[in-house]
Motif scaffolding. Structure first.
Motif, mmCIF file in Angstrom:
data_model
loop_
_atom_site.group_PDB
_atom_site.id
_atom_site.type_symbol
_atom_site.label_atom_id
_atom_site.label_comp_id
_atom_site.label_asym_id
_atom_site.label_seq_id
_atom_site.Cartn_x
_atom_site.Cartn_y
_atom_site.Cartn_z
ATOM 1 N N ALA A 1 41.856 14.544 -10.209
ATOM 2 C CA ALA A 1 40.670 14.441 -10.861
ATOM 3 C C ALA A 1 40.445 12.970 -11.526
ATOM 4 C CB ALA A 1 40.325 15.610 -11.883
ATOM 5 N N PRO A 2 39.280 12.280 -11.735
ATOM 6 C CA PRO A 2 39.133 11.146 -12.366
ATOM 7 C C PRO A 2 39.002 11.385 -13.755
ATOM 8 C CG PRO A 2 37.035 12.036 -11.309
ATOM 9 C CD PRO A 2 38.079 12.744 -11.031
ATOM 10 N N ARG A 3 39.735 10.417 -14.361
ATOM 11 C CA ARG A 3 40.112 10.458 -15.943
ATOM 12 C C ARG A 3 38.955 9.191 -16.661
ATOM 13 N NH1 ARG A 3 44.017 13.033 -18.144
ATOM 14 N NH2 ARG A 3 45.525 13.999 -16.372
ATOM 15 N N ASP A 4 38.339 8.549 -15.979
ATOM 16 C CA ASP A 4 37.371 7.530 -16.321
ATOM 17 C C ASP A 4 36.052 7.565 -15.788
ATOM 18 O OD1 ASP A 4 37.762 6.915 -13.811
ATOM 19 O OD2 ASP A 4 38.321 4.909 -13.906
ATOM 20 N N SER A 5 35.573 8.748 -15.350
ATOM 21 C CA SER A 5 34.319 9.011 -15.041
ATOM 22 C C SER A 5 33.984 10.513 -14.839
ATOM 23 C CB SER A 5 33.829 8.330 -13.587
ATOM 24 O OG SER A 5 34.597 8.997 -12.406
ATOM 25 N N ASP A 6 32.524 10.579 -15.011
ATOM 26 C CA ASP A 6 32.262 12.056 -14.915
ATOM 27 C C ASP A 6 32.244 12.621 -13.550
ATOM 28 O OD1 ASP A 6 31.080 11.684 -17.549
ATOM 29 O OD2 ASP A 6 29.244 11.867 -17.096
ATOM 30 N N GLU B 1 24.203 10.687 -17.649
ATOM 31 C CA GLU B 1 25.659 10.768 -17.986
ATOM 32 C C GLU B 1 25.786 11.813 -19.022
ATOM 33 O OE1 GLU B 1 26.845 6.990 -19.523
ATOM 34 O OE2 GLU B 1 26.439 5.972 -17.666
ATOM 35 N N GLY B 2 27.213 12.357 -19.041
ATOM 36 C CA GLY B 2 27.585 13.256 -20.190
ATOM 37 C C GLY B 2 27.274 14.658 -19.608
ATOM 38 N N ALA C 1 26.711 21.259 -12.326
ATOM 39 C CA ALA C 1 26.769 20.739 -13.467
ATOM 40 C C ALA C 1 27.439 19.391 -13.498
ATOM 41 C CB ALA C 1 27.772 21.711 -14.414
ATOM 42 N N ARG C 2 26.985 18.479 -14.403
ATOM 43 C CA ARG C 2 27.644 17.294 -14.538
ATOM 44 C C ARG C 2 28.750 17.261 -15.742
ATOM 45 N NH1 ARG C 2 25.901 11.003 -13.379
ATOM 46 N NH2 ARG C 2 27.622 10.024 -14.634
ATOM 47 N N LEU C 3 30.130 17.004 -15.535
ATOM 48 C CA LEU C 3 30.875 17.246 -16.869
ATOM 49 C C LEU C 3 31.646 15.787 -17.089
ATOM 50 C CD1 LEU C 3 32.222 20.498 -15.519
ATOM 51 C CD2 LEU C 3 30.603 20.264 -17.125
ATOM 52 N N SER C 4 31.766 15.515 -18.276
ATOM 53 C CA SER C 4 32.582 14.460 -18.898
ATOM 54 C C SER C 4 34.006 14.773 -18.776
ATOM 55 C CB SER C 4 32.123 14.108 -20.323
ATOM 56 O OG SER C 4 32.832 15.088 -21.275
ATOM 57 N N PRO C 5 34.910 13.470 -18.726
ATOM 58 C CA PRO C 5 36.437 13.720 -18.444
ATOM 59 C C PRO C 5 36.968 14.443 -19.737
ATOM 60 C CG PRO C 5 35.732 11.477 -17.818
ATOM 61 C CD PRO C 5 34.491 12.181 -18.330
ATOM 62 N N THR C 6 36.519 14.293 -20.993
ATOM 63 C CA THR C 6 36.896 15.036 -21.945
ATOM 64 C C THR C 6 36.774 16.437 -21.822
ATOM 65 O OG1 THR C 6 36.218 13.045 -23.326
ATOM 66 C CG2 THR C 6 36.650 15.256 -24.585
ATOM 67 N N LEU C 7 35.734 16.760 -21.544
ATOM 68 C CA LEU C 7 35.450 18.299 -21.206
ATOM 69 C C LEU C 7 36.359 18.996 -20.155
ATOM 70 C CD1 LEU C 7 33.905 20.877 -21.927
ATOM 71 C CD2 LEU C 7 32.305 20.222 -20.379
ATOM 72 N N LEU C 8 36.307 18.066 -18.944
ATOM 73 C CA LEU C 8 37.071 18.647 -17.833
ATOM 74 C C LEU C 8 38.569 18.932 -18.087
ATOM 75 C CD1 LEU C 8 37.717 19.252 -14.774
ATOM 76 C CD2 LEU C 8 37.640 16.726 -14.363
ATOM 77 N N PHE C 9 39.224 17.693 -18.815
ATOM 78 C CA PHE C 9 40.834 18.013 -18.857
ATOM 79 C C PHE C 9 41.154 18.671 -20.149
ATOM 80 C CE2 PHE C 9 40.397 14.013 -16.214
ATOM 81 C CZ PHE C 9 41.514 14.258 -15.254
ATOM 82 N N GLY C 10 40.197 18.698 -21.102
ATOM 83 C CA GLY C 10 40.306 19.744 -22.121
ATOM 84 C C GLY C 10 40.317 21.052 -21.659
ATOM 85 N N THR C 11 39.348 21.334 -20.782
ATOM 86 C CA THR C 11 39.497 22.720 -20.265
ATOM 87 C C THR C 11 40.643 22.766 -19.234
ATOM 88 O OG1 THR C 11 37.040 22.659 -20.447
ATOM 89 C CG2 THR C 11 38.077 24.414 -19.106
ATOM 90 N N LEU C 12 40.962 22.105 -18.531
ATOM 91 C CA LEU C 12 42.153 22.056 -17.437
ATOM 92 C C LEU C 12 43.441 22.530 -18.361
ATOM 93 C CD1 LEU C 12 41.625 19.492 -14.953
ATOM 94 C CD2 LEU C 12 41.052 21.948 -14.618
ATOM 95 N N ASP C 13 43.516 21.563 -19.506
ATOM 96 C CA ASP C 13 44.969 22.134 -20.362
ATOM 97 C C ASP C 13 45.087 23.427 -20.786
ATOM 98 O OD1 ASP C 13 45.443 19.397 -19.991
ATOM 99 O OD2 ASP C 13 44.726 18.663 -22.045
ATOM 100 N N GLY D 1 27.684 22.698 -26.251
ATOM 101 C CA GLY D 1 26.090 22.478 -26.402
ATOM 102 C C GLY D 1 25.605 21.361 -25.454
ATOM 103 N N ALA D 2 26.010 21.333 -24.076
ATOM 104 C CA ALA D 2 25.562 20.635 -23.027
ATOM 105 C C ALA D 2 24.051 20.337 -22.833
ATOM 106 C CB ALA D 2 26.475 20.709 -21.717
ATOM 107 N N ARG D 3 23.591 19.513 -22.408
ATOM 108 C CA ARG D 3 22.337 19.332 -21.983
ATOM 109 C C ARG D 3 21.906 20.203 -20.932
ATOM 110 N NH1 ARG D 3 18.816 13.860 -20.503
ATOM 111 N NH2 ARG D 3 16.939 14.728 -20.115
#
Length: 370
Positions: A66-71, A93-94, A122-134, A153-155
């Protein structure tokens, strides 16, 4: 498996992947529990079209690939979403969720709170993605990510109820449902995304192709089969021209061009790029051969040379700012010669056709930007 359902001339997961690429994705990851022959073939077809795609079977592979620098765009298994909605998420974005208000029409979608359901993308940021994968463990990846986005609180972008009722946003479970939704999606897209062409191809043949394309798509007729039929008919049309049944041959050629336009339309409905190489020119080249056979003069040969240049410019979108009616195409010349032949002026028709292609070249040159 819903991913292997047939939709728009391909498997559903292929269609979803092409939607994501059109919205801006540069690679595709498909989460699977079992790699089936149908999925492997889908990956091969996507790869053949230049789309970077991989099958993911576990969280370790997901974390690695999974990319760590893009949504990322997350599309649910079995979700069919109109391309406009996919594009809208691709441009924001976001963390963003496509949602629907809770109603009978949205019942197949996953509820996210008391009043709304997730509409399948859905569009997800890397922070949300990897925070959830952990912390995901053995939970369902897609739904866990969606719930994490809701908690953050995603848009939210709400789908109009009309899109749900008319099938432009749907969740399918069976082939019968997929076929019904395909009628709505292909009908809605019948007038969108088509390439601008010139001459009769744009004014007459393309509208006919837009009418025929969705019906053939629902019958699961592959674009390549229609293209082969067009090439075969073009070759057959040379026979009556050799037998001096010129107008009959020209009429068959015009029908072959219409079939070639229909094949392009089927590619567009399936989110594939119509060919621009030799395959795209097979039927028009047959028309040029027919013109040489029917004309039998140096004037006919000169006409074919200039028309061939216009044909390439039209296909490759090199006609500048010339209006569609200013661009003379093989179909335009065929229709002109058919009308001239009916009036008994076929020889004069070739002369008029030469003047028309000269005028078309002049229009393209004079309308170029400085």
């Amino acid at each position: 498996m819903r991913a292997s359902l047939h939709f728009a001339g391909q498997t559903l997961v292929e269609y979803q992947a092409r939607q994501a690429v059109r919205a801006g994705a540069d690679r595709i990851l498909i989460m699977v529990s079992v790699i089936t022959p149908a999925l492997s073939q889908a990956v091969d077809r996507l790869s053949a079209d230049g789309i970077a795609v991989a099958l993911i079977r576990d969280m370790v592979t997901m974390v690695r690939d999974a990319p760590r620098d893009s949504d990322v765009l997350l599309i649910a298994d079995g979700a069919i979403i109109a391309q406009d909605h996919v594009d809208s998420l691709g441009a924001i974005e976001g963390d963003v969720l496509l949602v629907s208000d809770d109603s009978r029409a949205s019942a197949p979608f996953e509820r996210i709170d008391a009043g709304q359901r997730w509409a399948g993308i859905a569009r997800l940021s890397p922070t949300l993605l990897f925070g959830t994968l952990d912390m995901i463990g053995d939970w369902d990846l897609a739904l866990t990510l969606v719930r994490a986005a809701v908690q953050k609180g995603a848009r939210r972008i709400t789908v109009p109820q009309d899109d749900l009722l008319e099938g432009r946003v749907a969740m399918v479970e069976s082939q019968e449902q997929a076929d019904l939704v395909a009628q709505a999606v292909t009908s809605a897209g019948a007038a969108k995304g088509a390439r601008q062409r010139g001459g009769i191809e744009h004014l007459l043949l393309a509208p006919l192709a837009r009418m025929i394309g969705p019906a053939l798509m629902r019958m699961q007729v592959p674009a390549m089969q229609v293209r082969i039929a067009a090439m075969a008919l073009g070759g057959i049309a040379l026979v009556p021209i050799e037998l001096l049944w010129t107008l009959t041959g020209f009429a068959l050629m015009l029908f072959a061009l219409m079939l070639a336009e229909t094949a392009d339309r089927l590619d567009e409905l399936a989110l594939r790029t119509p060919p621009t190489g030799w395959l795209a020119f097979m039927v028009p080249l047959t028309v040029l051969v027919a013109l040489i056979l029917a004309g039998g003069t140096t004037e006919a040969a000169d006409l074919v040379l200039v028309l061939g240049i216009l044909m390439i410019a039209d296909r490759w979108r090199l006609t500048g700012h010339a209006k569609s009616w200013m661009i003379v195409t093989p179909g335009s010349i065929l229709l002109l010669l058919i009308l001239a032949g009916v009036a008994g002026w076929l020889d004069e028709g070739f002369r008029i056709a030469m003047l028309a292609v000269i005028g078309s070249v002049g229009a393209i040159i004079l309308r170029q930007r400085s």
